[in-house]
Design an enzyme around this catalytic site. Sequence first.
Site, short mmCIF file in Angstrom:
data_model
loop_
_atom_site.label_atom_id
_atom_site.label_comp_id
_atom_site.label_asym_id
_atom_site.label_seq_id
_atom_site.Cartn_x
_atom_site.Cartn_y
_atom_site.Cartn_z
N LYS A 14 0.78 -1.29 -0.03
CA LYS A 14 -0.15 -0.07 -0.14
C LYS A 14 0.91 1.05 -0.04
O LYS A 14 0.55 2.24 -0.80
CB LYS A 14 -1.08 0.23 1.32
CG LYS A 14 -2.03 -1.02 1.35
CD LYS A 14 -3.14 -0.41 2.43
CE LYS A 14 -2.32 -0.42 4.08
NZ LYS A 14 -1.66 -1.54 4.48
N ARG A 89 -9.13 1.46 9.12
CA ARG A 89 -8.70 0.18 9.43
C ARG A 89 -9.76 -0.40 10.21
O ARG A 89 -9.65 -1.62 10.55
CB ARG A 89 -7.50 0.37 10.29
CG ARG A 89 -6.26 -0.23 9.51
CD ARG A 89 -4.86 0.25 10.49
NE ARG A 89 -3.71 -0.67 10.40
CZ ARG A 89 -2.80 -0.46 9.65
NH1 ARG A 89 -2.50 0.68 8.85
NH2 ARG A 89 -1.84 -1.40 9.50
N ARG A 128 11.55 -6.70 5.00
CA ARG A 128 11.33 -5.12 4.62
C ARG A 128 12.36 -4.36 5.66
O ARG A 128 12.33 -4.35 6.90
CB ARG A 128 9.72 -4.95 4.79
CG ARG A 128 9.54 -3.47 4.76
CD ARG A 128 7.88 -3.39 4.50
NE ARG A 128 7.10 -3.30 5.42
CZ ARG A 128 5.83 -2.94 5.46
NH1 ARG A 128 5.51 -2.88 4.25
NH2 ARG A 128 5.31 -2.93 6.61
N ARG A 161 11.75 -1.92 10.74
CA ARG A 161 10.97 -1.52 12.02
C ARG A 161 10.94 -2.49 12.99
O ARG A 161 11.06 -3.79 12.99
CB ARG A 161 9.56 -1.21 11.38
CG ARG A 161 9.52 0.11 10.65
CD ARG A 161 8.22 0.01 9.76
NE ARG A 161 7.01 -0.55 10.30
CZ ARG A 161 5.87 -0.50 9.60
NH1 ARG A 161 5.84 0.22 8.40
NH2 ARG A 161 4.76 -1.15 9.92
N ARG A 172 0.04 -8.48 13.51
CA ARG A 172 -0.49 -7.66 12.84
C ARG A 172 -1.54 -8.19 11.80
O ARG A 172 -2.43 -7.66 11.19
CB ARG A 172 0.69 -6.90 12.10
CG ARG A 172 1.28 -5.86 12.98
CD ARG A 172 2.74 -5.34 12.38
NE ARG A 172 2.80 -4.65 11.21
CZ ARG A 172 3.50 -4.45 10.62
NH1 ARG A 172 5.01 -5.05 10.88
NH2 ARG A 172 3.99 -3.91 9.46
P1 ADP Z 1 1.31 -1.87 8.18
O1 ADP Z 1 -0.03 -1.54 7.12
O2 ADP Z 1 2.36 -2.39 7.44
O3 ADP Z 1 0.98 -2.39 9.32
P2 ADP Z 1 1.56 0.79 8.80
O4 ADP Z 1 2.61 1.75 8.67
O5 ADP Z 1 0.13 1.13 7.96
O6 ADP Z 1 1.99 -0.66 8.72
O7 ADP Z 1 1.09 1.06 10.38
C1 ADP Z 1 1.94 0.55 11.41
C2 ADP Z 1 1.11 0.61 12.74
O8 ADP Z 1 0.66 2.04 13.01
C3 ADP Z 1 0.01 -0.30 12.74
O9 ADP Z 1 0.60 -1.65 13.13
C4 ADP Z 1 -0.83 0.26 14.00
O10 ADP Z 1 -0.23 0.14 15.38
C5 ADP Z 1 -0.60 1.87 13.86
N1 ADP Z 1 -1.73 2.36 12.84
C6 ADP Z 1 -1.55 2.77 11.43
N2 ADP Z 1 -2.76 3.18 10.83
C7 ADP Z 1 -3.83 2.76 11.94
C8 ADP Z 1 -5.38 3.30 11.81
N3 ADP Z 1 -5.72 3.48 10.88
N4 ADP Z 1 -5.60 2.90 13.13
C9 ADP Z 1 -4.99 2.40 14.03
N5 ADP Z 1 -3.53 2.27 13.95
C10 ADP Z 1 -3.23 2.59 13.06
#
Ligand code: ADP
Length: 214
Positions: A14, A89, A128, A161, A172
């Site tokens: 994404k 999400r 990654r 990360r 996750r």
């Molecule tokens: P990925 O999609 O690879 O898990 P992201 O960078 O989108 O990575 O998200 C990393 C972390 O940030 C998530 O595991 C969560 O803890 C937090 N996060 C990101 N977007 C949201 C969201 N919309 N709602 C709640 N937590 C979020």
Amino acid sequence: MSDVVLLGAPGSGKGTQASRIASERRWVHLSTGDLFRMHLVNDTALGQLAKSYMDNGELVPDEITVDMVRDRLERVPTDARVIYDGFPRTVRQAEALDELLTDLGRSFARAVLLDVPRDELVRRMTKRATCMNCQTVYNLATNPPKREGVCDRCGGQVLQRSDESPQIIERRLDVYEKQTKPLIELYAKRGGLRRIDGTGDPLEVAKRMSEAFA
Ligand code: ADP
Ligand code: ZN
């Protein structure tokens, strides 16, 4: 402006695809993951709040997330299109996005799903690494930075990360299955959901994305 939502599991690509299409078309790329990581790096109160959730692979509570998105969105001109990456999400966040769009004179165009099987997601995520400065994503096996640990694009530090340990990756993906997958059904029902095959070469995926947004 009619905004677009990019759906997909962690590791589906994404971020890579959203940032590419946004810079090509001058859209605004709104990534909640990037926003949270920015707060972490700057050690803000919000960053400190989000940290334990992120480290454990859990979602930051909806209210905190929605407030952060509102704050960002208020500063986007109404005639600029936004591509949301990692938001919404949860069903609650999807409802909040509808309200935000209405409040700010924006609208919803469509959702696009990047589809990648779970075993491939795990393979990608364990390899990654991310630039801590500009968020460019590398794959240490197939697409490493030219100089180890140094971002090709900005010279920033490239690290894996802390939420990329095998155990947290599984967590996750479970969180995604339980809390985010229902959104696919929700957007499909509304009409206008496009599913894109997210496997294979990133450039091939980019082509499929461009067709979906043609
Ligand atoms: P990925 O999609 O690879 O898990 P992201 O960078 O989108 O990575 O998200 C990393 C972390 O940030 C998530 O595991 C969560 O803890 C937090 N996060 C990101 N977007 C949201 C969201 N919309 N709602 C709640 N937590 C979020
Ligand atoms: Zn960088």
